[in-house]
Design an enzyme around this catalytic site. Structure first.
Site, mmCIF file in Angstrom:
data_model
loop_
_atom_site.group_PDB
_atom_site.id
_atom_site.type_symbol
_atom_site.label_atom_id
_atom_site.label_comp_id
_atom_site.label_asym_id
_atom_site.label_seq_id
_atom_site.Cartn_x
_atom_site.Cartn_y
_atom_site.Cartn_z
ATOM 1 N N GLY A 65 0.854 -1.181 0.000
ATOM 2 C CA GLY A 65 0.000 0.000 0.000
ATOM 3 C C GLY A 65 0.888 1.228 0.000
ATOM 4 N N SER A 100 5.788 -5.437 -1.129
ATOM 5 C CA SER A 100 5.720 -4.035 -1.545
ATOM 6 C C SER A 100 6.123 -3.133 -0.369
ATOM 7 C CB SER A 100 4.311 -3.729 -2.075
ATOM 8 O OG SER A 100 4.257 -2.469 -2.689
ATOM 9 N N ALA A 101 5.208 -2.329 0.149
ATOM 10 C CA ALA A 101 5.549 -1.465 1.286
ATOM 11 C C ALA A 101 6.058 -2.270 2.470
ATOM 12 C CB ALA A 101 4.332 -0.636 1.692
ATOM 13 N N HIS A 159 8.892 -3.506 -6.835
ATOM 14 C CA HIS A 159 8.204 -3.219 -8.105
ATOM 15 C C HIS A 159 9.174 -2.630 -9.127
ATOM 16 C CE1 HIS A 159 4.164 -3.694 -6.288
ATOM 17 N NE2 HIS A 159 4.608 -2.951 -5.280
ATOM 18 N N GLU A 176 8.790 -7.468 -9.836
ATOM 19 C CA GLU A 176 7.605 -8.214 -9.430
ATOM 20 C C GLU A 176 7.778 -9.691 -9.791
ATOM 21 O OE1 GLU A 176 4.185 -6.320 -11.093
ATOM 22 O OE2 GLU A 176 4.419 -4.523 -9.856
#
Length: 235
Positions: A90, A122-123, A159, A194
């Site tokens: 997020g 991700s985050a 990413h 990814e």
């Protein structure tokens, strides 16, 4: 240090279902960890309950239970009582702001270094590095500090893609990471595409998946890292 951490670039690769590609990487961490705590703080586009349900569905094939940290009155105790920690993607600024608000940064580092498995995407991977200074996210909130959990002694950029749309005149990702290395030439950045992840097991760090990673460090720019590479020398 006996850390077990899986730092995924993303929750999906291509058009695959949510977290499906990561199951093979996550499953070994669940052998002795059945009760997991999920930290949904990065998910500003949905409620905590919605995010929790999404993760439960994505990981439903694993023989584990997942509770959200927001379901507990004492988030610190919830982390201590869990067998493993999940932190989703997020907005990285929102995520770390909430971790500081509840004073969880040092506790998570301590628990992981004592052997509690950690899975972030991700985050949730970004905050495992030294700081969030190489996030891709908009700074929608000002956290008390950019200093992160520091499970690994370098920067992470998830990413990763250096694609530039035709006619677009903004900086490429590689240019943005180059700027970091000009300001802080001593701190390495490992950028992961990814479908790939960094796997930290005890004192060994490996790039897992089938995609190249990239190193940015001082004058070294976008140096290819082969899938399966041992990166323990960066620890």
């Amino acid at each position: 240090m006996s850390a077990n951490a899986l730092l995924l670039s993303a929750s999906r690769v291509g058009n695959t279902p949510y977290l499906q590609h990561a199951l093979e990487f996550i499953k070994p961490l669940c052998a002795d960890a059945r009760k997991w705590i999920f930290i949904p703080y990065a998910g500003v586009g949905m409620s905590n309950d919605q995010y929790l349900e999404k993760v439960r569905i994505g990981l439903s094939s694993l023989a584990i239970t997942i509770n959200g940290i927001h379901e507990f009155d004492d988030p610190k105790q919830a982390i201590k009582d869990a067998d493993g920690i999940l932190i989703g993607g997020g907005n990285t600024f929102q995520l770390i702001n909430e971790l500081y608000r509840y004073d969880l940064i040092h506790l998570i580092r301590e628990q992981v270094n004592l052997g509690k498995p950690y899975v972030g995407w991700s985050a949730g991977s970004n905050i495992a590095g030294l700081s969030i200074r190489t996030t891709n996210d908009m700074p929608i909130i000002e956290p008390p500090s950019f200093a992160a959990i520091g499970l690994v002694p370098f920067q992470i950029n998830p990413h990763y893609s250096n694609y530039q749309a035709p006619g677009h005149n903004g900086e490429t990702r590689a240019q943005r990471l180059y700027e970091f290395t000009q300001v802080d030439p001593l701190t390495p950045i490992i950028a992961i595409q990814e479908g790939s992840a960094l796997k930290l097991q005890d004192s060994k760090l490996t790039l897992v998946g089938d995609k190249l990673g990239y190193l940015f460090h001082g004058e070294q720019q976008e140096i290819e890292i082969n899938a399966g590479s041992d990166l323990s020398h960066y620890l």
